[in-house]
Design a protein around this motif. Structure first.
Motif, mmCIF file in Angstrom:
data_model
loop_
_atom_site.group_PDB
_atom_site.id
_atom_site.type_symbol
_atom_site.label_atom_id
_atom_site.label_comp_id
_atom_site.label_asym_id
_atom_site.label_seq_id
_atom_site.Cartn_x
_atom_site.Cartn_y
_atom_site.Cartn_z
ATOM 1 N N GLU B 46 31.578 32.225 47.854
ATOM 2 C CA GLU B 46 32.656 31.872 46.943
ATOM 3 C C GLU B 46 33.994 32.461 47.418
ATOM 4 N N VAL B 47 35.087 31.758 47.086
ATOM 5 C CA VAL B 47 36.413 32.339 47.298
ATOM 6 C C VAL B 47 36.922 32.798 45.933
ATOM 7 N N PHE B 48 37.037 34.114 45.810
ATOM 8 C CA PHE B 48 37.303 34.731 44.515
ATOM 9 C C PHE B 48 38.717 35.317 44.542
ATOM 10 N N CYS B 49 39.604 34.793 43.699
ATOM 11 C CA CYS B 49 40.998 35.243 43.736
ATOM 12 C C CYS B 49 41.296 36.202 42.598
ATOM 13 N N LEU B 50 41.996 37.278 42.942
ATOM 14 C CA LEU B 50 42.428 38.265 41.948
ATOM 15 C C LEU B 50 43.941 38.182 41.856
ATOM 16 N N ILE B 51 44.463 37.868 40.662
ATOM 17 C CA ILE B 51 45.921 37.857 40.516
ATOM 18 C C ILE B 51 46.307 38.794 39.380
ATOM 19 N N SER B 56 48.427 46.469 38.252
ATOM 20 C CA SER B 56 47.381 46.041 37.327
ATOM 21 C C SER B 56 46.006 46.526 37.781
ATOM 22 N N GLY B 57 45.919 47.058 39.000
ATOM 23 C CA GLY B 57 44.667 47.626 39.475
ATOM 24 C C GLY B 57 43.880 46.713 40.395
ATOM 25 N N LYS B 58 44.456 45.550 40.765
ATOM 26 C CA LYS B 58 43.659 44.613 41.550
ATOM 27 C C LYS B 58 43.385 45.132 42.964
ATOM 28 N N SER B 59 44.410 45.746 43.622
ATOM 29 C CA SER B 59 44.175 46.310 44.950
ATOM 30 C C SER B 59 43.213 47.485 44.882
ATOM 31 N N THR B 60 43.352 48.305 43.856
ATOM 32 C CA THR B 60 42.446 49.449 43.702
ATOM 33 C C THR B 60 41.008 48.975 43.572
ATOM 34 N N PHE B 61 40.812 47.925 42.770
ATOM 35 C CA PHE B 61 39.457 47.407 42.611
ATOM 36 C C PHE B 61 38.892 46.936 43.946
ATOM 37 N N GLY B 240 44.628 47.261 34.159
ATOM 38 C CA GLY B 240 43.318 47.817 34.471
ATOM 39 C C GLY B 240 42.163 47.099 33.815
ATOM 40 N N VAL B 241 42.415 45.960 33.194
ATOM 41 C CA VAL B 241 41.305 45.181 32.620
ATOM 42 C C VAL B 241 41.429 43.719 33.037
#
Lengths: 312, 268
Positions: B46-51, B56-61, B240-241
């Motif tokens: 899958e190609v899973f996109c985080l925006i 917001s914590g996306k890079s940390t995750f 963060g959520v």
């Protein structure tokens, strides 16, 4: 209104030529001529004073390649190289210790640097020489056993004194180098599955070298000169031999000049070596490597050969 | 079969296990809580996109997934295995650095600022990990690296140093470098954010090509066009959520949550 018309009319007068090149009379810096003349005059006066002084200049070339002097040069170089080796290896170990997450090793490294950087080398040399008061014997079980005074030869004293002192300075230089490498570099290496040791060896240290080499070159040159101190712990090197010859031949001051000349020659050679090492570690950091001195000379000669070509 | 096809062979694995699974993942930097309980699942292939907005914590995750950051609570699994720990009974044991490194081999990562090794040429960058970590034969690794550089359109730049390449070219070398380890999962941390607008397209083309070959990809991005066209799932994070998730086209065109709406109205 009239000024507007004049402005538009100006360019039209010379349609395709573009703006005229500026031909202005440059500012004359009379102050520069005056300071240059004064500086040269002082220089000439100093040189004249030395040539007229009561110094027997002929003694310098007479002893320049004396076998004792050459032995001294060799021993000075040997001391420099060996002490720097101890210093660099010790410095890297201390730097890694100081940056380690283990509070004990990092405090020990801190303490070492605090002590060896905070006391004069000459004092440290004498301390090493006289540690027999603390350790009467050197006892390595069945391998080696001897009195401290017999074990601690002048050469060993000199090496330990200079090398361990140098390690404290090199530690700070190496630490600065390791810290200068972007954290993203070790992150990228870790993300590729490289271990800590491998990341340090393959990725961080090669990049840290660019920061470490120039001040290390400085340290080598400093070390070469500091070796003259070990005459105090009975190890003969260039300065000591020059002094000896001076006292026997009745030309002590002349021999100081001779020693100074040899030190200058050695430091000059070392500077050239440093340039090439820096050039090696600069690869990848700038788009084109800086030219070697030879290439520079060649380029200058070429441009001198066709002075007209430069303006075209 | 050459090594190049290995990435395409991922369907062989048991596809019922999610490639990445997060259960209540928390992460704090000192008093600052960056992740406040993330639950999500990334399926294989899958190609899973985080925006989401910055902070917001996306890079940390993303960095938690290959254990560049340690999580403080919750569970994080990659391919069914716990990240950074080993569970025996009800006790957790921290993994040794060597064990962590072993797991990272299978996870490729591409950084916002490329992080190419500046003292190595493009080719040397690509062969470094296969030769040093996997102990691959140098000649073979070089051959494979040339194929990978060709795949990202940089066959002629093999001997250039990173400083001689444009940002877009550097990022494509970085992608080739990550692919050289034959990862089963690729993490992209804002791969086009540091690039001139003109150069973004080349990098996205390479990523699109990679997605088509079946690679599982988690992409932190601000490129909504890429997310819409290539993404299979999309998650919008804030504070963060996870605020909203679903198919990219649906979330991007018809966001349900107010916070998502206001974010998208500013970036689209």
């Amino acid at each position: 209104m009239t000024s507007d018309i004049d402005r538009t009319a100006g360019p039209k007068g010379s349609p395709s030529a573009g703006p005229e090149a500026i031909k202005a009379i440059p500012v004359r810096h009379y102050g520069r001529y005056v300071t240059a003349v004064i500086a040269i005059a002082i220089l000439v006066a100093i040189i004249y004073a030395f040539s007229q002084g009561k110094i027997n200049w002929h003694a310098v070339p007479d002893y320049f390649f004396d076998h004792r002097i050459l032995t001294g040069v060799y021993k000075t170089l040997l001391l420099t190289v060996l002490s720097m080796l101890i210093g660099i290896v010790g410095g890297i170990i201390l730097a890694v210790m100081r940056l380690s997450k283990n509070p004990v090793t990092s405090s020990i490294a801190w303490f070492y640097i605090w002590f060896f950087r905070g006391t004069p080398v000459l004092v440290q040399l004498f301390l090493w020489f006289n540690l027999g008061l603390v350790f009467e014997y050197v006892n390595l079980g069945p391998i080696y056993k001897n009195y401290w005074s017999d074990f601690m030869t002048p050469l060993l004293t000199a090496l330990l004194g200079l090398g361990l002192n140098e390690a404290a300075y090199m530690a700070e230089i190496c630490r600065a180098g390791l810290l200068a490498v972007d954290e993203g570099q070790s992150e990228a290496a870790h993300a590729l599955g490289m271990s800590y040791g491998k990341t340090l060896r393959r990725i961080v240290i090669p990049q840290a070298m660019r920061v470490i080499v120039p001040p290390t070159g400085n340290e080598v040159i400093n070390m070469l000169k500091t070796t003259s101190l070990v005459a105090a712990v009975q190890y003969p090197e260039l300065f000591r031999y020059a002094q000896d010859i001076g006292q026997n031949s009745g030309a002590p001051v002349e021999m100081y000049f001779l020693a100074a000349a040899w030190y200058l020659i050695m430091t000059s050679v070392l500077s050239v070596g440093q340039y090439y090492i820096e050039r090696y570690y600069a690869r990848g950091s700038s788009r084109a490597l800086p030219p070697t001195p030879l290439q520079k000379v060649r380029a200058n000669l070429l441009s001198l050969g066709r002075p007209k070509g430069g303006t075209a | 079969m050459t090594g190049l096809d290995k990435t395409d062979a991922s369907p062989v694995r048991d596809s019922s296990i999610p490639m990445v699974k997060a259960e209540g993942v928390h992460k704090s930097f000192g008093p600052l809580e960056v992740l406040k309980g993330i639950d999500l699942e990334v399926r294989s292939g899958e190609v899973f996109c985080l925006i989401g907005p910055s902070g917001s914590g996306k890079s940390t995750f993303l960095r938690c997934i290959n254990h560049l950051e340690k999580i403080n609570a919750g569970r994080l699994y990659v391919d069914g295995e716990l990240v950074g720990y080993r569970q025996q009974g009800d006790k957790l044991y921290e993994l040794r650095d060597r064990e962590v490194a072993l797991k990272r081999r299978d996870i490729g990562m591409v950084f916002q600022r490329f992080n190419l090794f500046p003292h190595m040429t493009a080719l040397e960058n690509v062969i470094e990990a296969p030769v040093q970590v996997k102990k691959q034969n140098k000649a073979e690794a070089r051959e494979r690296a040339r194929q990978l550089l060709d795949r990202v359109g940089l066959a002629d730049k093999a001997d250039s140093y990173p400083s001689q390449l444009s940002g877009g070219q550097q990022q494509r070398v970085a992608i080739a470098r990550a692919l050289a380890m034959d990862p089963k999962l690729m993490l992209f941390d804002e791969p086009t954010s540091a690039l001139d607008p003109e150069l973004v397209g080349d990098v996205l083309d390479v990523m699109r090509d990679l997605a088509e070959s079946g690679m599982t990809m988690i992409v932190v991005t601000h490129e909504m066009g890429f997310a819409r066209e290539v993404g299979d799932s999309l998650v919008f994070m804030d504070g963060g959520v996870v605020v909203e998730s679903g198919h990219p086209r649906e979330v991007l065109t018809n966001p349900q949550h107010e916070r998502t709406q206001s974010f998208l109205s500013k970036v689209l």
